[in-house]
Design a protein around this motif. Structure first.
Motif, mmCIF file in Angstrom:
data_model
loop_
_atom_site.group_PDB
_atom_site.id
_atom_site.type_symbol
_atom_site.label_atom_id
_atom_site.label_comp_id
_atom_site.label_asym_id
_atom_site.label_seq_id
_atom_site.Cartn_x
_atom_site.Cartn_y
_atom_site.Cartn_z
ATOM 1 N N ARG A 154 6.442 -32.074 44.394
ATOM 2 C CA ARG A 154 6.410 -30.777 43.680
ATOM 3 C C ARG A 154 5.350 -31.016 42.673
ATOM 4 O O ARG A 154 4.332 -30.339 42.622
ATOM 5 N N LYS A 155 5.055 -32.461 42.124
ATOM 6 C CA LYS A 155 4.163 -32.735 41.377
ATOM 7 C C LYS A 155 2.702 -32.898 42.105
ATOM 8 O O LYS A 155 1.883 -32.332 41.672
ATOM 9 N N GLU A 168 1.703 -29.368 43.070
ATOM 10 C CA GLU A 168 1.198 -28.392 41.814
ATOM 11 C C GLU A 168 -0.351 -29.201 41.480
ATOM 12 O O GLU A 168 -1.258 -28.403 41.246
ATOM 13 N N PHE A 169 -0.277 -30.452 41.442
ATOM 14 C CA PHE A 169 -1.627 -31.062 41.198
ATOM 15 C C PHE A 169 -2.721 -30.720 42.228
ATOM 16 O O PHE A 169 -3.808 -30.326 41.836
ATOM 17 N N LYS A 192 -2.784 -28.031 43.864
ATOM 18 C CA LYS A 192 -3.344 -26.549 43.528
ATOM 19 C C LYS A 192 -4.397 -26.527 42.337
ATOM 20 O O LYS A 192 -5.040 -25.605 42.502
ATOM 21 N N ILE A 193 -3.953 -27.317 41.210
ATOM 22 C CA ILE A 193 -4.735 -26.901 40.225
ATOM 23 C C ILE A 193 -6.034 -27.655 40.475
ATOM 24 O O ILE A 193 -7.322 -27.070 40.121
ATOM 25 N N MET A 194 -6.333 -28.715 41.205
ATOM 26 C CA MET A 194 -7.607 -29.466 41.740
ATOM 27 C C MET A 194 -8.344 -28.246 42.840
ATOM 28 O O MET A 194 -9.706 -28.400 42.630
ATOM 29 N N GLU A 198 -8.230 -24.996 42.284
ATOM 30 C CA GLU A 198 -8.691 -24.090 41.739
ATOM 31 C C GLU A 198 -10.046 -24.635 40.878
ATOM 32 O O GLU A 198 -10.991 -24.224 40.747
ATOM 33 N N PHE A 199 -9.786 -25.898 40.520
ATOM 34 C CA PHE A 199 -10.901 -26.553 39.674
ATOM 35 C C PHE A 199 -12.052 -26.652 40.258
ATOM 36 O O PHE A 199 -13.328 -26.625 40.232
ATOM 37 N N TYR A 223 -14.130 -23.597 40.483
ATOM 38 C CA TYR A 223 -14.826 -23.498 39.382
ATOM 39 C C TYR A 223 -16.102 -24.324 39.359
ATOM 40 O O TYR A 223 -17.042 -23.740 38.996
ATOM 41 N N LEU A 224 -16.090 -25.679 39.874
ATOM 42 C CA LEU A 224 -17.133 -26.481 39.930
ATOM 43 C C LEU A 224 -18.122 -26.001 40.820
ATOM 44 O O LEU A 224 -19.478 -25.911 40.588
ATOM 45 N N MET A 251 -16.117 -34.088 41.372
ATOM 46 C CA MET A 251 -14.590 -33.834 41.308
ATOM 47 C C MET A 251 -13.923 -35.277 41.463
ATOM 48 O O MET A 251 -12.999 -35.373 40.899
ATOM 49 N N ILE A 292 -6.989 -38.667 36.779
ATOM 50 C CA ILE A 292 -5.851 -37.924 36.637
ATOM 51 C C ILE A 292 -4.604 -38.122 37.432
ATOM 52 O O ILE A 292 -3.571 -38.227 36.866
#
Lengths: 232, 180
Positions: free
Chosen positions: B4-5, B8-9, B11-13, B15-16, B19-20, B40, B47
């Motif tokens: 799960r972690k 989730e991680f 997914k966040i990366m 998205e990021f 953005y970058l 990145m 992280i």
């Protein structure tokens, strides 16, 4: 926000006219850019940096980079690092990430909990909330010392709060427009600047409230208090 | 490590990373030889190390903040170094090709100048919020940056933008796209 406001934003951020990159001598340092995002940074520093960013594309790109990274930290903290601390959060997490059978079980459990709370807990909790709010207002002990004879002075005073790192005060006019925001304060009193006092004197009363910072990411706000300048 | 972690991680990366990439395109950071993926990689690894060692670290949230802040400071310093080289090379070229060109011509009448002039005339509390909006920040980011509540930020922003529109109109500046 309206679409035409987005157009304004596009005109400002998209204006790379002639791609001028001026020398970076007057630019804030990378450390200052990062610091400006912290709650303890004074509003003067923030305003100075904002004004600079609007004139300097290079700093704007760095500011957006910092902003992006801070959002990233916030997301990792919220979605990966912090463990759900109460059952409702755990159920919510299951709803988002769990397999179908677990999701079904979680939804059923959530509905059951909601139904029970509605019948058993809703009213008592509501009553408690009201009580807590009024006691919270008293616990801040907000007071004013007002002298209207020339020179007029207004001092705002409050009781020290446990674990407070610093305080901020916000003063609003009688129509609740923000008139003044104090810098970060360690003391439990502040005297309003003369120009603010003269603005406030134009109406019979004003409002103010106290913001208490207990850690980098936590803060408490007192309810707004009405202060009369003339006898009621 | 729970999947799960990991998910989730990831997914966040993702998205990021998006953005970058948009940031690199917007500010044309390619000209400095910078790629979103380069920016990145380093942070992703740092992280991830914190996440897998979460239980061994006293305060993972504050450690994460410190590590990422240091990484972003390093990246900004790197961008500034590259930019300095790029700018001085370009200035050299410009002075060789067109020595009498005034680089500062035509700045006064850009739409940005009009908007900034109008923004400067707003009352102080609204001015700051509107300027942050013009810098592409959203409501949540503005309230976090200025330590204001969401309601107060929304109020100041709506009133500020209304004032800005009025001022621009008075200045005779029409910024809306013409419709056919």
């Amino acid at each position: 926000m309206r679409k035409r406001d987005d157009r304004l934003r596009a005109l400002v951020s998209g204006d790379e006219s002639n791609e001028l990159r001026l020398p970076r001598t007057g630019c804030p340092t990378p450390e200052e850019l990062v610091y400006s995002f912290k709650p303890e940074a004074s509003s003067e520093i923030k305003e100075k940096i904002i004004d600079h960013l609007l004139q300097c594309n290079s700093c704007q790109q760095e500011f957006e980079l910092v902003r992006g990274y801070l959002n990233l930290i916030e997301k990792v903290e919220r979605r990966v690092l912090r463990k759900p601390s109460n059952p409702i959060q755990k159920i919510a997490r299951l709803l988002i990430t769990g397999p179908a059978l677990l999701k079904f079980a979680a939804i059923s459990l959530l509905l059951l909990v909601l139904a029970c709370s509605y019948f058993l807990l809703l009213k008592p909790v509501k009553d408690r909330w009201v009580e807590r709010t009024s006691s919270l207002a008293e616990s801040f002990s907000l007071l004013e010392e007002i002298t209207l004879s020339q020179p007029a002075t207004i001092r705002l005073i409050w009781k020290p709060v446990d674990k407070a790192l610093f305080y901020r005060v916000e003063v609003f006019d009688h129509q609740m427009y923000l008139v003044w925001q104090s810098p970060s304060l360690k003391e439990t009193r502040v005297e309003l600047p003369n120009e603010v006092v003269s603005i406030l004197q134009a109406s019979p009363y004003f409002f103010w409230h106290l913001i208490i910072y207990t850690s980098e990411s936590h803060r408490l706000e007192s309810p707004a208090r009405r202060a009369w300048l003339s006898p009621q | 490590m729970s999947t799960r972690k990991e998910k989730e991680f990831q997914k966040i990366m993702d998205e990021f990373s998006g953005y970058l990439r948009s940031l690199v395109l917007k500010f044309n950071l390619n000209r400095l030889g910078l790629e979103a993926e380069d920016l990145m990689q380093d942070v992703r690894l740092k992280i991830w190390k914190i996440i897998i060692n979460e239980k061994k670290i006293d305060n993972p949230a504050s450690y994460l903040r410190k590590v990422v802040e240091t990484a972003v400071l390093d990246q900004i310093r790197k961008i500034r170094r590259e930019e300095e080289v790029f700018t001085s090379e370009r200035q050299k070229l410009i002075s060789e090709i067109e020595p009498k060109t005034n680089l500062y011509h035509n700045l006064d009448c850009s739409p940005k100048e009009y908007i900034l002039k109008a923004a400067d005339s707003l009352m102080d509390s609204r001015k700051t919020v509107v300027k942050l909006y013009l810098l592409n920040m959203n409501l949540a980011e503005i309230s976090a940056y200025l330590n204001y509540s969401r309601a107060k930020t929304r109020n100041l922003l709506y009133r500020g933008l209304a004032d800005l529109r009025t001022t621009l109109k008075e200045m005779g500046f029409n910024y809306e796209k013409k419709r056919r």
